[in-house]
Design a protein around this motif. Structure first.
Motif, mmCIF file in Angstrom:
data_model
loop_
_atom_site.group_PDB
_atom_site.id
_atom_site.type_symbol
_atom_site.label_atom_id
_atom_site.label_comp_id
_atom_site.label_asym_id
_atom_site.label_seq_id
_atom_site.Cartn_x
_atom_site.Cartn_y
_atom_site.Cartn_z
ATOM 1 N N LEU A 14 38.336 93.514 29.710
ATOM 2 C CA LEU A 14 38.888 92.232 29.292
ATOM 3 C C LEU A 14 40.392 92.173 29.530
ATOM 4 O O LEU A 14 40.930 91.181 30.027
ATOM 5 N N LEU A 15 41.064 93.282 29.196
ATOM 6 C CA LEU A 15 42.511 93.319 29.392
ATOM 7 C C LEU A 15 42.861 93.249 30.875
ATOM 8 O O LEU A 15 43.813 92.564 31.272
ATOM 9 N N ASP A 108 23.808 97.808 36.145
ATOM 10 C CA ASP A 108 24.140 98.894 35.226
ATOM 11 C C ASP A 108 25.526 98.598 34.667
ATOM 12 O O ASP A 108 26.536 98.756 35.360
ATOM 13 N N LEU A 109 25.589 98.125 33.430
ATOM 14 C CA LEU A 109 26.861 97.657 32.876
ATOM 15 C C LEU A 109 27.909 98.759 32.799
ATOM 16 O O LEU A 109 29.095 98.533 33.078
ATOM 17 N N GLU A 110 27.474 99.944 32.428
ATOM 18 C CA GLU A 110 28.419 101.061 32.327
ATOM 19 C C GLU A 110 29.012 101.385 33.700
ATOM 20 O O GLU A 110 30.224 101.552 33.853
ATOM 21 N N ALA A 111 28.143 101.456 34.709
ATOM 22 C CA ALA A 111 28.613 101.776 36.063
ATOM 23 C C ALA A 111 29.500 100.668 36.607
ATOM 24 O O ALA A 111 30.493 100.929 37.302
ATOM 25 N N LEU A 112 29.172 99.435 36.293
ATOM 26 C CA LEU A 112 29.970 98.325 36.780
ATOM 27 C C LEU A 112 31.363 98.336 36.148
ATOM 28 O O LEU A 112 32.377 98.159 36.832
ATOM 29 N N LEU A 113 31.417 98.552 34.851
ATOM 30 C CA LEU A 113 32.721 98.595 34.187
ATOM 31 C C LEU A 113 33.572 99.742 34.705
ATOM 32 O O LEU A 113 34.809 99.634 34.773
ATOM 33 N N LEU A 137 30.963 90.994 29.677
ATOM 34 C CA LEU A 137 31.895 91.919 30.309
ATOM 35 C C LEU A 137 33.332 91.435 30.302
ATOM 36 O O LEU A 137 34.261 92.218 30.509
ATOM 37 N N GLY A 138 33.536 90.127 30.116
ATOM 38 C CA GLY A 138 34.879 89.594 30.212
ATOM 39 C C GLY A 138 35.389 89.552 31.643
ATOM 40 O O GLY A 138 36.597 89.587 31.885
ATOM 41 N N ILE A 139 34.467 89.501 32.585
ATOM 42 C CA ILE A 139 34.795 89.460 34.014
ATOM 43 C C ILE A 139 34.152 88.209 34.601
ATOM 44 O O ILE A 139 32.970 87.944 34.344
ATOM 45 N N PRO A 140 34.877 87.412 35.378
ATOM 46 C CA PRO A 140 34.267 86.201 35.940
ATOM 47 C C PRO A 140 33.118 86.536 36.897
ATOM 48 O O PRO A 140 33.245 87.418 37.746
ATOM 49 N N VAL A 141 32.013 85.832 36.737
ATOM 50 C CA VAL A 141 30.849 85.971 37.605
ATOM 51 C C VAL A 141 30.696 84.680 38.386
ATOM 52 O O VAL A 141 30.544 83.603 37.797
#
Length: 368
Positions: A14-15, A108-113, A137-141
């Motif tokens: 997010l930051l 895979d959210l962990e791998a993506l982050l 995720l706080g990331i634009p999709v």
């Protein structure tokens, strides 16, 4: 990942995406799903989810910004020039399984982050799924689209324009659209000249083995089939398949009596078995009896490979109208097309998998 660590990773993501926004370095676009999405003005780190998404990045010459890929991209590369042209992508971290089974699902959210993308591009994803993933995720999709499934749909150029705006590749998006439009116009103009040649008799044609969520045999076909459509060919499948993909039975195929048979190489092995294993059936097809069976490259592989449509159209044009396509060397033309569209002349790689483009396909005692 333990929940506290996952929460920390989300906070860091997010930051990472919020800082450019605080500095005012953002832009808002409307994605292919009609969503208003705010993205960094000049993202340097991106990932792609879903069929065909990574191909669009290759068209835009932005593969150097990709920081993770789906496993499907590494496991099945046959028939996808963008993947053959960019083997460096295979060394990137895997962010999810990908493939048909992962359509409209989270990676895979962990791998993506862990790869910290600034923007996520996703194809074949419903608006609600995209928004939930972005919120989580706080990331634009950003949802992208090829238009109608399994087709050549000019709506894909709207997506390329939108992606080009995000990535600062507006000029390249325009180049790709103009290249495709110019190629189609050239093929259509040549075909019109061929059709108008005194004494020319338009043969009936059929294309078998077309892909649809996998490879199939001879009775799998399409109407329209873009290369044949551009060429004004008499695609006999139109008598039975009104719009899109269809499966015929052998009796229907025999009744169509095609004079020229094109084999979509995605189903080449299955069709080789069908034709060589059933000689009576095969020889009952006028195209087979006359030795007029030819191989085209598959353009439906993890959605539509636009560049292969063009390569196929020129190769088929040389077969249907040899005089007006006399200046075309299918191999050289394909290499030029691949070099422009995906950044590298990969015809040799395609030929290694499928043989020469436009080759005559023997039926008796053949091997693909």
């Amino acid at each position: 990942m333990p929940r506290p660590l996952f929460a920390l990773a989300c906070l860091l993501a997010l930051l990472a995406t919020a800082l450019p926004a605080l500095a005012g370095e953002t832009r808002t676009v409307t994605d292919a799903a009609g969503r208003s999405v705010t993205v960094p003005a000049a993202p340097k780190r991106l990932v792609c989810l879903g069929p065909g998404c990574l191909r669009l990045i290759a068209y835009l010459q932005a593969t150097d910004r990709v920081v993770g890929i789906e496993r499907f991209e590494t496991a099945r590369r046959t028939g996808r020039p963008y993947n053959l042209a960019h083997p460096e992508l295979l060394a990137l971290p895997v962010i999810g399984p990908g493939g048909p089974q992962s359509i409209d699902k989270e990676p895979d959210l962990e791998a993506l982050l862990a790869v910290a993308p600034e923007v996520i591009f996703a194809s074949a994803m419903e608006p609600g799924t995209a928004q939930r993933l972005s919120d989580k995720l706080g990331i634009p999709v950003v949802v992208v689209s090829y238009g109608a499934f399994g087709r050549y749909d000019p709506k894909v150029f709207d997506t390329l324009t939108m992606m080009g705006t995000i990535l600062g590749r507006e000029a390249r998006a325009k180049e790709v659209a103009e290249f495709m439009q110019s190629a189609e116009a050239d093929v259509r103009a040549r075909a019109a000249k061929g059709l108008a040649t005194p004494g020319y008799v338009r043969p009936s044609v059929y294309v078998g083995g077309t892909g649809m969520r996998g490879s199939h045999g001879l009775t799998s076909t399409d109407n329209p089939y873009p290369p044949l459509d551009w060429l004004g060919a008499d695609n006999v499948a139109a008598k039975l398949v009104k719009d899109g993909h269809g499966f015929l039975d052998k009796e229907q195929l025999l009744s169509l009596r095609p004079e020229i048979l094109f084999l979509d190489a995605s189903g080449l092995y299955a069709m080789a078995d069908e034709l060589s294993g059933q000689p009576d059936f095969a020889q009952s097809l006028p195209a087979v009896a006359a030795g007029r069976v030819y191989v085209l490259y598959p353009f439906t592989s993890y959605l539509t490979n636009l560049e292969t449509i063009v390569a196929d159209a020129y190769a088929a044009g040389k077969i249907l109208y040899p005089e007006v396509f006399a200046d075309i060397d299918p191999a050289a033309k394909a290499d030029a097309i691949y070099a422009f569209m995906v950044g590298r002349p990969v015809y040799a790689d395609m030929a290694k998998d499928f043989g020469p483009l436009g080759r005559t396909f023997p039926i008796t005692g053949n091997t693909p």
